[in-house]
Design a protein around this motif. Structure first.
Motif, PDB file in Angstrom:
ATOM      1  N   PRO A  74      18.127  17.019  16.095  1.00 46.53           N
ATOM      2  CA  PRO A  74      18.481  15.608  16.250  1.00 46.53           C
ATOM      3  C   PRO A  74      17.557  14.833  17.201  1.00 46.53           C
ATOM      4  CG  PRO A  74      20.459  16.920  16.155  1.00 46.53           C
ATOM      5  CD  PRO A  74      19.295  17.894  16.223  1.00 46.53           C
ATOM      6  N   GLY A  75      17.040  13.725  16.679  1.00 45.49           N
ATOM      7  CA  GLY A  75      16.190  12.834  17.448  1.00 45.49           C
ATOM      8  C   GLY A  75      14.787  13.345  17.719  1.00 45.49           C
ATOM      9  N   LYS A  76      14.458  14.567  17.230  1.00 42.57           N
ATOM     10  CA  LYS A  76      13.167  15.157  17.580  1.00 42.57           C
ATOM     11  C   LYS A  76      12.358  15.686  16.402  1.00 42.57           C
ATOM     12  CE  LYS A  76      14.744  16.671  22.098  1.00 42.57           C
ATOM     13  NZ  LYS A  76      14.011  15.973  23.080  1.00 42.57           N
ATOM     14  N   ARG A  77      12.995  16.314  15.426  1.00 40.04           N
ATOM     15  CA  ARG A  77      12.216  17.005  14.378  1.00 40.04           C
ATOM     16  C   ARG A  77      13.000  17.073  13.074  1.00 40.04           C
ATOM     17  NH1 ARG A  77       7.962  20.421  13.482  1.00 40.04           N
ATOM     18  NH2 ARG A  77       8.310  22.256  12.220  1.00 40.04           N
ATOM     19  N   ILE A  78      12.263  16.879  11.972  1.00 42.11           N
ATOM     20  CA  ILE A  78      12.815  17.027  10.626  1.00 42.11           C
ATOM     21  C   ILE A  78      11.772  17.767   9.802  1.00 42.11           C
ATOM     22  CG2 ILE A  78      13.688  15.870   8.554  1.00 42.11           C
ATOM     23  CD1 ILE A  78      13.275  13.649  11.418  1.00 42.11           C
ATOM     24  N   VAL A  79      12.221  18.775   9.057  1.00 36.56           N
ATOM     25  CA  VAL A  79      11.352  19.443   8.088  1.00 36.56           C
ATOM     26  C   VAL A  79      12.017  19.278   6.735  1.00 36.56           C
ATOM     27  CG1 VAL A  79      10.255  21.603   7.358  1.00 36.56           C
ATOM     28  CG2 VAL A  79      10.533  21.101   9.807  1.00 36.56           C
ATOM     29  N   MET A  80      11.239  18.793   5.775  1.00 36.24           N
ATOM     30  CA  MET A  80      11.758  18.494   4.459  1.00 36.24           C
ATOM     31  C   MET A  80      10.878  19.172   3.411  1.00 36.24           C
ATOM     32  SD  MET A  80      12.651  14.723   2.975  1.00 36.24           S
ATOM     33  CE  MET A  80      13.643  14.417   4.413  1.00 36.24           C
ATOM     34  N   GLN A  81      11.505  19.618   2.344  1.00 38.01           N
ATOM     35  CA  GLN A  81      10.758  20.155   1.211  1.00 38.01           C
ATOM     36  C   GLN A  81      10.999  19.252   0.017  1.00 38.01           C
ATOM     37  OE1 GLN A  81      10.559  24.413   0.547  1.00 38.01           O
ATOM     38  NE2 GLN A  81      11.124  24.077  -1.594  1.00 38.01           N
ATOM     39  N   VAL A  82       9.931  18.945  -0.701  1.00 34.11           N
ATOM     40  CA  VAL A  82      10.026  18.137  -1.909  1.00 34.11           C
ATOM     41  C   VAL A  82       9.527  18.998  -3.062  1.00 34.11           C
ATOM     42  CG1 VAL A  82       9.319  16.033  -3.094  1.00 34.11           C
ATOM     43  CG2 VAL A  82       9.580  16.031  -0.593  1.00 34.11           C
ATOM     44  N   ASP A  83      10.419  19.254  -4.014  1.00 39.76           N
ATOM     45  CA  ASP A  83      10.065  19.982  -5.229  1.00 39.76           C
ATOM     46  C   ASP A  83      10.017  18.973  -6.360  1.00 39.76           C
ATOM     47  OD1 ASP A  83      10.162  22.873  -4.350  1.00 39.76           O
ATOM     48  OD2 ASP A  83      12.163  22.217  -3.745  1.00 39.76           O
ATOM     49  N   ALA A  84       8.917  18.967  -7.108  1.00 37.07           N
ATOM     50  CA  ALA A  84       8.753  18.003  -8.197  1.00 37.07           C
ATOM     51  C   ALA A  84       8.327  18.728  -9.461  1.00 37.07           C
ATOM     52  CB  ALA A  84       7.712  16.953  -7.828  1.00 37.07           C
ATOM     53  N   SER A  85       8.841  18.244 -10.595  1.00 35.83           N
ATOM     54  CA  SER A  85       8.417  18.794 -11.881  1.00 35.83           C
ATOM     55  C   SER A  85       8.526  17.720 -12.949  1.00 35.83           C
ATOM     56  CB  SER A  85       9.273  20.011 -12.258  1.00 35.83           C
ATOM     57  OG  SER A  85      10.625  19.625 -12.438  1.00 35.83           O
ATOM     58  N   GLY A  86       7.663  17.859 -13.928  1.00 38.47           N
ATOM     59  CA  GLY A  86       7.644  16.966 -15.077  1.00 38.47           C
ATOM     60  C   GLY A  86       7.004  17.723 -16.226  1.00 38.47           C
ATOM     61  N   ILE A  87       6.808  17.073 -17.329  1.00 38.84           N
ATOM     62  CA  ILE A  87       6.202  17.734 -18.478  1.00 38.84           C
ATOM     63  C   ILE A  87       4.814  18.228 -18.087  1.00 38.84           C
ATOM     64  CG2 ILE A  87       5.377  17.450 -20.839  1.00 38.84           C
ATOM     65  CD1 ILE A  87       7.595  15.337 -21.172  1.00 38.84           C
ATOM     66  N   GLY A  88       4.649  19.539 -18.069  1.00 34.21           N
ATOM     67  CA  GLY A  88       3.347  20.134 -17.815  1.00 34.21           C
ATOM     68  C   GLY A  88       2.858  20.086 -16.380  1.00 34.21           C
ATOM     69  N   THR A  89       3.726  19.827 -15.415  1.00 30.45           N
ATOM     70  CA  THR A  89       3.280  19.778 -14.025  1.00 30.45           C
ATOM     71  C   THR A  89       4.427  20.117 -13.080  1.00 30.45           C
ATOM     72  OG1 THR A  89       2.014  18.463 -12.455  1.00 30.45           O
ATOM     73  CG2 THR A  89       3.741  17.330 -13.632  1.00 30.45           C
ATOM     74  N   ALA A  90       4.079  20.722 -11.948  1.00 29.51           N
ATOM     75  CA  ALA A  90       5.068  21.008 -10.909  1.00 29.51           C
ATOM     76  C   ALA A  90       4.339  21.177  -9.585  1.00 29.51           C
ATOM     77  CB  ALA A  90       5.852  22.277 -11.238  1.00 29.51           C
ATOM     78  N   PHE A  91       5.017  20.758  -8.517  1.00 34.77           N
ATOM     79  CA  PHE A  91       4.451  20.990  -7.191  1.00 34.77           C
ATOM     80  C   PHE A  91       5.555  20.998  -6.149  1.00 34.77           C
ATOM     81  CE2 PHE A  91       3.967  16.468  -8.134  1.00 34.77           C
ATOM     82  CZ  PHE A  91       4.506  15.842  -7.030  1.00 34.77           C
ATOM     83  N   THR A  92       5.242  21.620  -5.019  1.00 38.23           N
ATOM     84  CA  THR A  92       6.142  21.673  -3.882  1.00 38.23           C
ATOM     85  C   THR A  92       5.363  21.236  -2.650  1.00 38.23           C
ATOM     86  OG1 THR A  92       7.426  23.490  -4.823  1.00 38.23           O
ATOM     87  CG2 THR A  92       7.588  23.183  -2.439  1.00 38.23           C
ATOM     88  N   VAL A  93       5.970  20.346  -1.869  1.00 34.68           N
ATOM     89  CA  VAL A  93       5.357  19.847  -0.643  1.00 34.68           C
ATOM     90  C   VAL A  93       6.329  20.085   0.508  1.00 34.68           C
ATOM     91  CG1 VAL A  93       4.490  17.808   0.575  1.00 34.68           C
ATOM     92  CG2 VAL A  93       4.065  18.067  -1.883  1.00 34.68           C
ATOM     93  N   LYS A  94       5.802  20.585   1.614  1.00 35.72           N
ATOM     94  CA  LYS A  94       6.589  20.737   2.841  1.00 35.72           C
ATOM     95  C   LYS A  94       6.113  19.667   3.807  1.00 35.72           C
ATOM     96  CE  LYS A  94       7.561  23.982   6.585  1.00 35.72           C
ATOM     97  NZ  LYS A  94       7.187  25.308   7.137  1.00 35.72           N
ATOM     98  N   ALA A  95       7.042  18.851   4.297  1.00 38.08           N
ATOM     99  CA  ALA A  95       6.728  17.771   5.245  1.00 38.08           C
ATOM    100  C   ALA A  95       7.413  18.064   6.570  1.00 38.08           C
ATOM    101  CB  ALA A  95       7.190  16.433   4.697  1.00 38.08           C
ATOM    102  N   GLU A  96       6.616  18.071   7.631  1.00 44.40           N
ATOM    103  CA  GLU A  96       7.137  18.292   8.979  1.00 44.40           C
ATOM    104  C   GLU A  96       6.938  17.010   9.778  1.00 44.40           C
ATOM    105  OE1 GLU A  96       6.087  22.210  10.696  1.00 44.40           O
ATOM    106  OE2 GLU A  96       4.886  22.422   8.851  1.00 44.40           O
ATOM    107  N   MET A  97       7.996  16.551  10.430  1.00 47.16           N
ATOM    108  CA  MET A  97       7.946  15.313  11.204  1.00 47.16           C
ATOM    109  C   MET A  97       8.495  15.563  12.600  1.00 47.16           C
ATOM    110  SD  MET A  97       9.380  12.893   8.144  1.00 47.16           S
ATOM    111  CE  MET A  97      10.218  14.243   7.290  1.00 47.16           C
ATOM    112  N   ASP A  98       7.673  15.275  13.598  1.00 43.19           N
ATOM    113  CA  ASP A  98       8.080  15.399  14.994  1.00 43.19           C
ATOM    114  C   ASP A  98       8.113  14.008  15.607  1.00 43.19           C
ATOM    115  OD1 ASP A  98       8.315  18.330  15.464  1.00 43.19           O
ATOM    116  OD2 ASP A  98       6.244  18.293  14.742  1.00 43.19           O
ATOM    117  N   LEU A  99       9.227  13.684  16.254  1.00 46.33           N
ATOM    118  CA  LEU A  99       9.453  12.360  16.824  1.00 46.33           C
ATOM    119  C   LEU A  99       9.375  12.421  18.341  1.00 46.33           C
ATOM    120  CD1 LEU A  99      12.645  11.576  14.710  1.00 46.33           C
ATOM    121  CD2 LEU A  99      10.275  11.096  14.100  1.00 46.33           C
TER     122      LEU A  99
END
Length: 153
Positions: A74-99
């Motif tokens: 809380p108030g300091k750090r968030i780590v998020m994962q974004v999984d994406a897919s569509g016809i013929g494509t997919a990717f995963t991104v990890k986002a780290e945010m420090d406040l």
């Protein structure tokens, strides 16, 4: 294992770290700043699914994306994962945010986004094109975040 060099930077927002944290962890509000958002549906306390229509010539499909908060301090750090897919494509991104507090009651948001997986047609696109597209989405996302967070502050 990451498929490319991470993206990173620091954004100064005219709001407290607590206000920025509240915005980023409120997934219903956060997805409203996603460029090309078509729809969203909450799938739990820490995850939301979206349909996104990216404006890139090399991705002409609607992507299904899931944003999942995988770590919070809380108030300091968030780590998020974004999984994406569509016809013929997919990717995963990890986002780290420090406040951290900045002068004048502002917040410095130090972030890193790492592509962890990329398959299908998007993997065949050159890294220069991917980086340019990602830079555009990142800029649009932070512009939207800045407006939303500072409007509330």
């Amino acid at each position: 294992m990451p498929t490319s060099e991470p993206f990173s930077g620091t954004e100064r927002l005219a709001a407290s770290p607590d206000a920025v944290y509240a915005f980023v962890t409120n997934l219903d509000e956060l997805v409203k700043i996603v460029p090309g958002l078509v729809s969203s549906e909450r799938v739990g306390d820490s995850a939301i699914k979206c349909s996104v229509r990216p404006g890139f010539s090399f991705i002409r499909t609607t992507l299904k994306q899931t944003f999942t908060i995988v770590e919070r301090v809380p108030g300091k750090r968030i780590v998020m994962q974004v999984d994406a897919s569509g016809i013929g494509t997919a990717f995963t991104v990890k986002a780290e945010m420090d406040l951290s507090p900045a002068e004048g009651g502002a917040c410095d948001l130090k972030w890193t986004a790492t592509i962890q997986k990329m398959t299908g047609l998007v993997a065949a696109v050159g890294t220069t094109i991917i980086r340019a597209a990602a830079d555009q989405v990142i800029k649009q996302g932070f512009d939207g975040m800045r407006k939303a967070v500072e409007k509330r502050a």
